[in-house]
Design a protein around this motif. Structure first.
Motif: not given
Length: 278
Positions: A214-215, A218, A222
């Motif tokens: 998940e990191r 993200r 970005h």
């Protein structure tokens, strides 16, 4: 400014590994280095090293002034006090193998930067998970497109005037952004086929966390937003476009990793790559 290399060691809860990282520098035959140990957890790493008999004048200590500011912020804090002509990141749980600096420093001085092969090692039992490049597979020169085809973190030695700094808002795949920007500035640079950098996979690290996928997602979103906005400062339009395409491929690979992780086939992303599914 001295012609040696400032090795920047970002340290967060690293008292159990910092000795190995620093010892790997003491074992280098290229001795013109300083190690900037940057505390990102509010603790002092000097007593830990001194207790092991290490009190070398080439060790410099600083900190972020925060707890958990992240590796990019820690490396930037290290850059602010680094004094030598070249810069090289070293994660506090990794190590340089003997001969690394003598192999890479002259190349970086001549060409702006130099990369080497990377060995991914499981920390618990010292077993080799994989190498970035297998025997006879490493190119002699690395450019942005070649780098973007890789999946293992790479840690160059870079001439200080080409170091763009680390983007503190990119907090997971910051090494990817940093390396693309280095290659945008330097152009193709030498790649040493020997795996002189040992990237250690250890329980408790960010890549072992249950939410690492998940990191990563993200971070990728970005980075795509930044590429569409300020281009992350990358001057080469073709490289920016290639970076955008590479992020799409990395997101697809990350989704496959998430599925393999949930199915219990791997404990982290590098183990997933070792399965041959990535």
């Amino acid at each position: 400014m001295g012609t040696g290399v400032s090795v920047i060691v970002a340290a967060h809860r690293a008292h159990d590994t910092i000795l190995r990282a620093v010892q790997s520098l003491l074992e280098q035959d290229w001795t013109a280095w300083e190690a900037v140990v940057v505390s990102d957890d509010g603790t002092d790493y000097r007593p830990t090293l001194r207790a092991a008999g290490i009190d070398d004048p080439r060790l410099v200590f600083t900190g972020t002034g925060r707890v958990g500011a992240g590796a990019p912020a820690a490396r930037n804090a290290g850059m602010a006090v680094a004094r030598l002509a070249l810069v090289a990141p070293l994660d506090a749980d990794d190590r340089f193998l003997p001969g690394r600096l003598s192999a890479l420093v002259p190349l970086a001085l001549a060409h702006g930067a130099a990369f080497d092969n990377v060995a991914v090692v499981r920390d618990e039992d010292d077993s080799l998970l994989l190498r970035l490049y297998g025997e006879g597979q490493a190119p002699a020169w690395l450019d942005g497109e070649g780098f973007l085809a890789t999946s293992v973190p790479m840690f160059p030695v870079v001439r200080r005037d080409l170091v763009p700094g680390w983007d503190e808002d990119v907090n997971f795949c910051d090494d990817v952004v940093f390396n693309v920007r280095v290659l945008d500035a330097a152009g193709p640079v030498p790649l040493v086929a020997t795996p002189f950098y040992e990237y250690r996979q250890r329980a408790g690290s960010i890549t072992f966390s249950a939410d690492s996928g998940e990191r990563a997602e993200r971070c990728y979103r970005h980075v795509l937003d930044r590429l569409a906005g300020d281009g992350l400062g990358i001057r080469d339009e073709a490289l920016r476009q290639r970076f955008t395409q590479a992020i799409a491929a990395k997101r697809a690979r990350n989704a496959a990793y998430e599925a393999a992780f949930r199915a219990g086939r791997c404990a982290n992303f590098q183990e997933f790559l070792a399965l041959g599914e990535g």
